[in-house]
Write a protein that holds these residues in place. Sequence first.
Motif, mmCIF file in Angstrom:
data_model
loop_
_atom_site.group_PDB
_atom_site.id
_atom_site.type_symbol
_atom_site.label_atom_id
_atom_site.label_comp_id
_atom_site.label_asym_id
_atom_site.label_seq_id
_atom_site.Cartn_x
_atom_site.Cartn_y
_atom_site.Cartn_z
ATOM 1 N N GLU A 22 0.986 -1.293 0.196
ATOM 2 C CA GLU A 22 0.022 0.000 -0.025
ATOM 3 C C GLU A 22 0.939 1.163 -0.077
ATOM 4 N N ILE A 23 1.877 1.084 0.782
ATOM 5 C CA ILE A 23 3.159 2.302 0.555
ATOM 6 C C ILE A 23 3.477 2.556 -0.819
ATOM 7 N N GLN A 24 3.703 1.577 -1.421
ATOM 8 C CA GLN A 24 4.195 1.823 -2.866
ATOM 9 C C GLN A 24 3.271 2.209 -3.529
ATOM 10 N N ARG A 25 2.072 1.622 -3.460
ATOM 11 C CA ARG A 25 0.963 2.166 -4.291
ATOM 12 C C ARG A 25 0.550 3.530 -4.239
ATOM 13 N N LYS A 26 0.480 4.165 -2.758
ATOM 14 C CA LYS A 26 0.228 5.344 -2.643
ATOM 15 C C LYS A 26 1.408 6.383 -2.602
ATOM 16 N N ALA A 27 2.496 5.949 -2.964
ATOM 17 C CA ALA A 27 3.824 6.894 -2.954
ATOM 18 C C ALA A 27 3.515 8.259 -3.902
ATOM 19 N N GLY A 28 3.743 9.261 -3.539
ATOM 20 C CA GLY A 28 3.410 10.424 -4.386
ATOM 21 C C GLY A 28 2.100 11.106 -4.454
ATOM 22 N N TYR A 29 1.265 10.383 -3.497
ATOM 23 C CA TYR A 29 -0.152 10.795 -3.384
ATOM 24 C C TYR A 29 -0.400 11.652 -2.042
ATOM 25 N N ALA A 30 -1.266 12.648 -2.003
ATOM 26 C CA ALA A 30 -1.328 13.327 -0.983
ATOM 27 C C ALA A 30 -2.331 12.583 0.101
ATOM 28 N N ILE A 31 -2.050 12.812 1.379
ATOM 29 C CA ILE A 31 -2.698 11.904 2.464
ATOM 30 C C ILE A 31 -4.311 12.410 2.418
ATOM 31 N N GLN A 32 -5.154 11.331 1.964
ATOM 32 C CA GLN A 32 -6.586 11.469 2.254
ATOM 33 C C GLN A 32 -7.178 11.841 3.502
ATOM 34 N N ALA A 33 -8.599 12.095 3.410
ATOM 35 C CA ALA A 33 -9.169 12.416 4.739
ATOM 36 C C ALA A 33 -9.474 11.076 5.777
ATOM 37 N N GLU A 34 -9.925 10.200 4.880
ATOM 38 C CA GLU A 34 -9.839 8.915 5.687
ATOM 39 C C GLU A 34 -8.782 8.311 6.417
ATOM 40 N N GLU A 35 -7.626 8.888 5.684
ATOM 41 C CA GLU A 35 -5.927 8.162 6.430
ATOM 42 C C GLU A 35 -5.865 9.215 7.363
ATOM 43 N N GLU A 36 -6.190 10.533 7.380
ATOM 44 C CA GLU A 36 -5.906 11.565 8.414
ATOM 45 C C GLU A 36 -6.736 11.252 9.633
ATOM 46 N N GLN A 37 -7.897 10.777 9.319
ATOM 47 C CA GLN A 37 -8.846 10.394 10.502
ATOM 48 C C GLN A 37 -8.157 9.044 11.063
ATOM 49 N N LEU A 38 -7.931 7.875 10.370
ATOM 50 C CA LEU A 38 -7.387 6.846 11.008
ATOM 51 C C LEU A 38 -6.238 6.882 11.758
ATOM 52 N N ARG A 39 -5.154 7.970 11.262
ATOM 53 C CA ARG A 39 -3.959 8.376 11.963
ATOM 54 C C ARG A 39 -4.506 9.062 13.469
ATOM 55 N N VAL A 40 -5.399 9.762 13.438
ATOM 56 C CA VAL A 40 -5.849 10.579 14.674
ATOM 57 C C VAL A 40 -6.159 9.529 15.471
ATOM 58 N N GLN A 41 -6.902 8.612 15.192
ATOM 59 C CA GLN A 41 -7.617 7.397 16.113
ATOM 60 C C GLN A 41 -6.245 6.376 16.480
ATOM 61 N N LEU A 42 -5.256 6.357 15.772
ATOM 62 C CA LEU A 42 -4.040 5.531 16.250
ATOM 63 C C LEU A 42 -3.165 6.197 17.243
ATOM 64 N N ASP A 43 -3.183 7.594 17.036
ATOM 65 C CA ASP A 43 -2.535 8.469 17.881
ATOM 66 C C ASP A 43 -3.259 8.390 19.500
ATOM 67 N N THR A 44 -4.534 8.470 19.233
ATOM 68 C CA THR A 44 -5.304 8.436 20.475
ATOM 69 C C THR A 44 -5.233 6.974 21.392
ATOM 70 N N ILE A 45 -5.162 6.080 20.348
ATOM 71 C CA ILE A 45 -5.039 4.685 21.179
ATOM 72 C C ILE A 45 -3.654 4.649 21.895
ATOM 73 N N GLN A 46 -2.598 5.035 21.122
ATOM 74 C CA GLN A 46 -1.281 4.997 21.483
ATOM 75 C C GLN A 46 -0.896 5.849 22.865
ATOM 76 N N CYS A 47 -1.521 6.900 22.819
ATOM 77 C CA CYS A 47 -1.699 7.724 23.961
ATOM 78 C C CYS A 47 -2.335 7.275 25.252
ATOM 79 N N GLU A 48 -3.344 6.384 25.073
ATOM 80 C CA GLU A 48 -4.197 5.698 25.930
ATOM 81 C C GLU A 48 -3.073 4.635 26.627
ATOM 82 N N LEU A 49 -2.642 4.068 25.743
ATOM 83 C CA LEU A 49 -1.807 2.968 26.141
ATOM 84 C C LEU A 49 -0.633 3.226 26.952
ATOM 85 N N ASN A 50 -0.090 4.496 26.422
ATOM 86 C CA ASN A 50 1.320 5.046 27.317
ATOM 87 C C ASN A 50 1.173 5.849 28.167
ATOM 88 N N ALA A 51 -0.188 6.028 28.686
ATOM 89 C CA ALA A 51 -0.560 6.857 30.129
ATOM 90 C C ALA A 51 -0.095 5.811 31.367
#
Length: 527
Positions: A414-443
């Motif tokens: 997927e990284i190779q296929r999306k190389a050169g493309y801008a980050i989409q809204a769905e991917e940005e939303q997924l990244r935010v959710q992953l960061d939130t989960i990571q913060c909860e785990l590291n608390a």
Amino acid sequence: TGTARGAMAFNLGGGTTGTGFSFGSFGAKTTAATGFGFGTTATTAPSGFGGFAPFGTTTTTASGQTPGFPFGTSTGLFQNTQNKGFGFGGGFGTGTGLAPGLVPGSTFGGFGGFGAQQQTGGLFGQTVQPQAQTVQLINTASALSAPTLLGDERDAILARWNQLQAFWGTGKGYFHNNLAPVEFTQENHFCRFKTVGFSCIPSNKDEDGLVALAFNKKEADIRNQQQLLVETLHKILGGLQQIMVNVEGIRALPDDQTEMVIYVVERFPNGNSRRVSATNLFNSLEQTNVKNHLMQLSVVVALPRTELSPAQIKQLLQNPPTGVDPIIWEQAKVDNPDPEKLIPVPMVGFKELLRRLKFQEQMTKQHQSRLDIISEDVNELQKNQATTVAKIAQYKRKLMDQAHKVLQVLIKQEIQRKAGYAIQAEEEQLRVQLDTIQCELNAPTQFKGRLNELMSQIRMQNHVGAVRSEERYSVHVDLLGEIKQHLKLQQEGLSHLISVLKEDLEDVKLIEHGLSESVHIRRDFFS
């Protein structure tokens, strides 16, 4: 095995009759005698294994012909002779039925009389001898009640002695100088050593063609020579290609004997085949030349395994065996735990009781061996189950590893296929959710802190357990006794010290009380 017990009554002129059950060892002769019932008949027939016909006896039909071993007849190799009377020691035709055994599937050791040598004539093929029977009964009555051997009071003592012999079931009863003594057997009505047990009713049909052969050899020897015995039996039965001897089963019998159940399959030219009936096969094995060959193979007796018809069972139950009181016989029928599968059989004498005990012990051993085999199978299945569970867990781990590898491959693709493309809204939303989960785990107060605490406790417990397992001490018995004695002395010393302290405390309290009273007196004096 249930039993019904009772004593035989002395009854002159009684009408008790019965067909003769005969129990005995190999080749023994048993005399079937009825009780004091004038006009009844008694016949004597040789008995073989457990009351069955010994070798050399023949089954004679009304026309005087002996069943042969016909070859090439229109009905097949074994002619279809129907000579299946019901012969229980006394008659009901010329019978070659099956004697059910002590246990299910047992041919030898049950109630006897089937296959004994019978002569047709009279009602149900029984030879009628009323005069001889009447004389026998009168002589027996005279021996037991009024002997005239000595002509004085000693005849009464002789009568008591004859009664004792009749109760015991052995001996001779002398009653007259000019007449032969009466022979007392265990089949007489006055023998006290008799009871009634239960044996299984055979369930094999005549069409099954099963015939049991009793060998005077051990089970291991028969199993080792099974193929040779089958070939020898095939030769004895003619050695023709259209017949084939098969073994249904082999089992051990008491006294180092073995039972082999066989059947013969006959093939026809059109390709069809059938089993030779048990009656025809038994009649073929009963021929003189065939029996001589069987005796060379250590065959003690051959018996067909055929079921009893309802009429035969009814006839058996309606007529008490020789020497068994009708009341006891009726009580045994009432006490039958399973009338559909069991039938009452008499047990006369200690030999018969010992024989049934041996069969019971033999069957118990077979049941125990079968239970051992089942236990081994269960253990093997449990081992296989444990192995299978371990393999399933291993395959689950492999599946998880493969899933992680596939996920990594998909990520790289997927990284190779999306190389050169801008980050989409769905991917940005997924990244935010992953960061939130990571913060909860590291608390510190969330999952990561709890996991670290659990890991530290586990390490500490393992360390304490290892230290405890390494530090092991042992105290000598004498030293342990000295320590106990020392501690006991210390305990006694402490107890004495405590009692002294209590006494001192009481003295101190008394001093304080005296001082307080003297102070009050002085104050009152000065005031």
